[in-house]
Motif scaffolding. Sequence first.
Motif, PDB file in Angstrom:
ATOM      1  N   GLY A  16     -50.002  -0.892  33.455  1.00  0.00           N
ATOM      2  CA  GLY A  16     -48.816  -0.787  34.040  1.00  0.00           C
ATOM      3  C   GLY A  16     -48.693  -2.467  34.657  1.00  0.00           C
ATOM      4  N   LEU A  46     -40.059  -3.683  24.485  1.00  0.00           N
ATOM      5  CA  LEU A  46     -41.434  -2.995  24.098  1.00  0.00           C
ATOM      6  C   LEU A  46     -41.917  -1.948  26.064  1.00  0.00           C
ATOM      7  CD1 LEU A  46     -43.771  -5.186  22.482  1.00  0.00           C
ATOM      8  CD2 LEU A  46     -42.794  -2.950  21.663  1.00  0.00           C
ATOM      9  N   PHE A  47     -41.746  -2.943  27.265  1.00  0.00           N
ATOM     10  CA  PHE A  47     -41.141  -2.055  28.541  1.00  0.00           C
ATOM     11  C   PHE A  47     -40.291  -2.015  29.251  1.00  0.00           C
ATOM     12  CE2 PHE A  47     -46.077  -4.766  27.227  1.00  0.00           C
ATOM     13  CZ  PHE A  47     -46.602  -3.536  27.509  1.00  0.00           C
ATOM     14  N   ALA A  99     -49.621  -2.868  28.767  1.00  0.00           N
ATOM     15  CA  ALA A  99     -49.498  -1.028  28.206  1.00  0.00           C
ATOM     16  C   ALA A  99     -50.597  -0.212  29.173  1.00  0.00           C
ATOM     17  CB  ALA A  99     -49.632  -0.540  27.363  1.00  0.00           C
ATOM     18  N   GLN A 100     -51.429  -0.720  29.241  1.00  0.00           N
ATOM     19  CA  GLN A 100     -52.358   0.455  29.844  1.00  0.00           C
ATOM     20  C   GLN A 100     -52.668   0.149  31.079  1.00  0.00           C
ATOM     21  OE1 GLN A 100     -56.982  -1.319  28.541  1.00  0.00           O
ATOM     22  NE2 GLN A 100     -57.928   0.962  29.734  1.00  0.00           N
ATOM     23  N   GLY A 156     -41.575   0.694  22.857  1.00  0.00           N
ATOM     24  CA  GLY A 156     -43.113   0.564  23.354  1.00  0.00           C
ATOM     25  C   GLY A 156     -44.171   1.911  23.055  1.00  0.00           C
ATOM     26  N   GLN A 157     -43.989   2.923  23.502  1.00  0.00           N
ATOM     27  CA  GLN A 157     -44.426   4.231  22.436  1.00  0.00           C
ATOM     28  C   GLN A 157     -45.635   4.528  21.407  1.00  0.00           C
ATOM     29  OE1 GLN A 157     -43.423   7.148  24.851  1.00  0.00           O
ATOM     30  NE2 GLN A 157     -43.989   6.865  27.124  1.00  0.00           N
ATOM     31  N   PHE A 174     -50.694  -7.169  24.941  1.00  0.00           N
ATOM     32  CA  PHE A 174     -48.881  -5.854  24.717  1.00  0.00           C
ATOM     33  C   PHE A 174     -50.334  -4.580  25.122  1.00  0.00           C
ATOM     34  CE2 PHE A 174     -48.358  -1.887  22.744  1.00  0.00           C
ATOM     35  CZ  PHE A 174     -47.146  -1.792  23.089  1.00  0.00           C
ATOM     36  N   ALA A 175     -51.448  -4.398  24.880  1.00  0.00           N
ATOM     37  CA  ALA A 175     -52.233  -3.036  24.734  1.00  0.00           C
ATOM     38  C   ALA A 175     -53.258  -3.407  26.007  1.00  0.00           C
ATOM     39  CB  ALA A 175     -53.728  -3.202  23.611  1.00  0.00           C
ATOM     40  N   GLN A 228     -47.474   1.549  20.734  1.00  0.00           N
ATOM     41  CA  GLN A 228     -48.475   1.784  20.929  1.00  0.00           C
ATOM     42  C   GLN A 228     -49.381   2.488  20.497  1.00  0.00           C
ATOM     43  OE1 GLN A 228     -49.220   3.662  24.852  1.00  0.00           O
ATOM     44  NE2 GLN A 228     -50.452   1.686  25.353  1.00  0.00           N
ATOM     45  N   VAL A 235     -43.574   0.601  32.598  1.00  0.00           N
ATOM     46  CA  VAL A 235     -44.299   1.193  31.474  1.00  0.00           C
ATOM     47  C   VAL A 235     -43.141   0.997  30.579  1.00  0.00           C
ATOM     48  CG1 VAL A 235     -43.514   2.858  34.126  1.00  0.00           C
ATOM     49  CG2 VAL A 235     -41.743   1.795  32.324  1.00  0.00           C
ATOM     50  N   LEU A 236     -43.521   1.849  29.231  1.00  0.00           N
ATOM     51  CA  LEU A 236     -43.528   1.821  28.196  1.00  0.00           C
ATOM     52  C   LEU A 236     -42.609   1.832  27.690  1.00  0.00           C
ATOM     53  CD1 LEU A 236     -46.934   2.598  26.283  1.00  0.00           C
ATOM     54  CD2 LEU A 236     -45.464  -0.154  25.699  1.00  0.00           C
TER      55      LEU A 236
END
Length: 156
Positions: free
Chosen positions: A25, A56-57, A22-23, A70-71, A18-19, A74, A65-66
Motif C-alpha cells: 500500500g 492502477l493505483f 499493492a500488497q 488495478g484490482q 506492482f504486486a 491484481q 490504493v488499487l
Amino acid sequence: MIPLPSMLPILDPRWHLFATVAQLGSLTRAADALNLPQSVISRQIGQLETQCGARLFRRTGRGVVLTDFGQTVQQRILPMIVAADQLADAILTTNGIPIGEVHVGLLPSSIPSFAGQLFRAARALPQGAPASGGRLQRPAGGVAGGRAARSGPAAA
C-alpha cells in the motif's frame, strides 16, 4: 510479499513491483522492502499505467490504493506471477542451479573475523545466481541477537 525473480524473468519484472506495491500500500514501503529507490518504483509503476492505458493505483495522503482496474489486474496477475516463478525455479533446478535464500547468523564478536570473507564469497557467486549482489543487511534492531542477513533479491 512476492519476491522479484532472481535470474530468469518469465514475466516483466514490473509486475512484481506492482504486486509488492499493492500488497504494502505504499511506494516507499515497497522501495524499502525491495532495496530500490522510491523513484524507480514510481517510474516503473507509471510505465505500467501508461502501457495499460489506465491508472492502477490511486495516490492518497498515506500511500496508494488499487483502482477498480488495478484490482482486476491484481486478481489476474498474481496467479501468473506465482506460475512464472515456479516455471523459472523448475528451469533453474533442471539446469542444476541451486535456488533459495541463505541467512547467516553471526555473533557480534565473530563479525570482524568472518563478515568480510562471507561478503567476498557472496560477491563471487556465479552470474545469475540467486543473490542480492552481496549487500549485507542487519535485521531490524541492529545486531541484537548477533544476526545479519543477506537482503532479498535485487531488481533487474
